[in-house]
Design a protein around this motif. Sequence first.
Motif, PDB file in Angstrom:
ATOM      1  N   ARG A 113       2.602   8.324  -5.800  1.00 47.03           N
ATOM      2  CA  ARG A 113       1.664   9.203  -6.526  1.00 47.03           C
ATOM      3  C   ARG A 113       1.568  10.572  -5.855  1.00 47.03           C
ATOM      4  O   ARG A 113       1.121  11.541  -6.453  1.00 47.03           O
TER       5      ARG A 113
ATOM      6  N   ALA B  66       0.834  -1.219   0.000  1.00 45.75           N
ATOM      7  CA  ALA B  66       0.000   0.000   0.000  1.00 45.75           C
ATOM      8  C   ALA B  66       0.860   1.258   0.000  1.00 45.75           C
ATOM      9  O   ALA B  66       0.445   2.319  -0.493  1.00 45.75           O
ATOM     10  N   LYS B  67       2.083   1.153   0.534  1.00 42.15           N
ATOM     11  CA  LYS B  67       2.943   2.333   0.653  1.00 42.15           C
ATOM     12  C   LYS B  67       3.421   2.842  -0.712  1.00 42.15           C
ATOM     13  O   LYS B  67       3.813   4.001  -0.831  1.00 42.15           O
TER      14      LYS B  67
ATOM     15  N   ASN C  88       1.648   3.598  -3.009  1.00 47.25           N
ATOM     16  CA  ASN C  88       0.737   4.680  -3.393  1.00 47.25           C
ATOM     17  C   ASN C  88       1.337   6.055  -3.098  1.00 47.25           C
ATOM     18  O   ASN C  88       0.967   7.047  -3.725  1.00 47.25           O
TER      19      ASN C  88
ATOM     20  N   ALA D 197      -5.013   5.853   0.419  1.00 46.67           N
ATOM     21  CA  ALA D 197      -4.645   4.599  -0.258  1.00 46.67           C
ATOM     22  C   ALA D 197      -3.412   3.975   0.394  1.00 46.67           C
ATOM     23  O   ALA D 197      -3.284   2.747   0.474  1.00 46.67           O
ATOM     24  N   ALA D 198      -2.508   4.810   0.885  1.00 46.11           N
ATOM     25  CA  ALA D 198      -1.269   4.287   1.500  1.00 46.11           C
ATOM     26  C   ALA D 198      -1.516   3.779   2.923  1.00 46.11           C
ATOM     27  O   ALA D 198      -0.806   2.903   3.404  1.00 46.11           O
TER      28      ALA D 198
ATOM     29  N   GLU E 104      -6.233  11.790  -0.812  1.00 46.50           N
ATOM     30  CA  GLU E 104      -6.633  10.529  -1.472  1.00 46.50           C
ATOM     31  C   GLU E 104      -5.446   9.560  -1.490  1.00 46.50           C
ATOM     32  O   GLU E 104      -5.599   8.359  -1.257  1.00 46.50           O
ATOM     33  N   VAL E 105      -4.286  10.119  -1.760  1.00 51.82           N
ATOM     34  CA  VAL E 105      -3.071   9.302  -1.808  1.00 51.82           C
ATOM     35  C   VAL E 105      -2.799   8.697  -0.417  1.00 51.82           C
ATOM     36  O   VAL E 105      -2.512   7.504  -0.277  1.00 51.82           O
TER      37      VAL E 105
END
Length: 466
Positions: A199, A193-194, A196, A361-362, A357-358
């Motif tokens: 981005r 997940a990291k 992300n 996700a992370a 948002e980023v």
Amino acid sequence: MTGHPTSERPQPLIVGAGPAGIRAAEALVAAGLRPLVVDEAPACGGQIYRQRLAPDGRSSRDLYGSEAAKAETLHRDFAALDGKLDYWPQALLWNLRDGRADIMIEGTSRQVAYDGLLLATGATDRTLPLPGWTLPGVFTLGGAQIALKSQGCAIGSKVVFLGSGPLLYLVAWQYMKAGAKVAAVLDTAPFAAKFNLLRGLPLFPGIVLRGMRMTAELKLAGIALHYGVGDVRIEGASKVEAIAWRQDGLEHRLTCDGIGYGLALRSETQLADLAGCRFAFNARDRAVLPERDAAGRTSVPGVYLAGDGAGIAGADAAERAGERVALALLQDRGLPHDAARAAALEAELARISRFREVLEAAFPFPAHWVRDIADATTLCRCEEITAGEVRAAINRFGVHELNRLKAVSRVGMGRCQGRICAAAAAELLAHEAGRGIEAVGRLRSQAPVKPVPLTLALTAQQEAAE
Ligand SMILES: Cc1cc2nc3c(=O)[nH]c(=O)nc-3n(C[C@H](O)[C@H](O)[C@H](O)COP(=O)(O)OP(=O)(O)OC[C@H]3O[C@@H](n4cnc5c(N)ncnc54)[C@H](O)[C@@H]3O)c2cc1C
């Protein structure tokens, strides 16, 4: 700066002297208004720029790390407003009714009429119940940080940090830097997940790189970082003695005497509710939040929102949102305001929102944990209600809405008014009822929004009736 309002006429009332409230106050003062700022904390700064209770030899750098310059600037800018506004520290706004605020200060309750209400009440930690999470020695991540910032003490002599969100690594790193023994960091999200975060590099490279540096420093210091942890149990007879978890199908166990735990943050929205603001579900925060436009206006004329209390966005966003919302208040009164500055602030807030948002996700919320909460685990600490009792109530009464669940189970009916358990109760209800989290609603807020002495609430009610 403290004292009671000198103005005979109602003033704009700002609740919260964190980054959002301070920047809002500054913009109103610059326009010639004299707001009243109230905050239950003893000093300005809010959560992130919280000040120590007494001088203890630590520098700003020791306290705030890379954010020291921002903290000092914010404290200094607020001090510069001395004489141009009224500021009540240690003042808890516990009720709103008929255009008036009930404020507990110096052991009494005062009713204050306001002309414009700006809510900058921030956030608190979000958690899900775990076996052993009520044992002495378990703190929220925010609580662990407050102990360090305000009092200069650690929550244990061998501490484990558990959860999800940037605060997880930040608080672990702050403990390490302060010389505390950090035994491990247990991240609920998988390592993948990291990626992300990459981005986020074009949006805020400095923040992403700082986060990577912190993680690297934790590793270099020999602190174990575990990813994708689940099935967590906190063990101990009368206090924390160990933490056990499952990872990649294997069981792990570590002795420790302090645990900092949090799954990101939740907005403090009760006052917006008492003010009559309309709410709507926000998928990113998995929460029902007060509606606001890009400037911070709510559905109620004269009531405004800024900062994490209106949705989690972080301290930099809070500063910008505070200033932006003050410009909205000026505009709504037909006073001169800087439209170009307002547009620039909105553009910056939109950029921060994309970065959020980023981060989401992370550092995803482990919603799947809810299905594994053991029946014996306490869910509502105030009323001592277990997850099993909540499940039984949901199934027995066919509940699919949160206020109904409160009525039949007493979840959220205690001192905290659901501020600690409601997010978890909503997740459990959604799961048990087979509904989406967006479909179970939110607890209606009640005064007092935080505990106040019973005598004080009664006196205030009698005064209002007279
Ligand atoms: C415990 C905790 C620790 C955090 N640590 C960090 C960190 O180290 N780094 C980081 O980047 N982010 C951190 N965050 C997130 C960061 O604090 C926020 O993004 C930022 O402070 C938001 O600013 P704000 O002005 O919206 O709210 P806050 O800074 O939270 O300020 C809100 C203020 O409102 C006051 N208040 C609330 N309700 C009432 C009421 N009813 N009556 C009177 N006063 C009231 C509170 O006392 C508080 O001072 C933390 C958050 C929490 C909850």
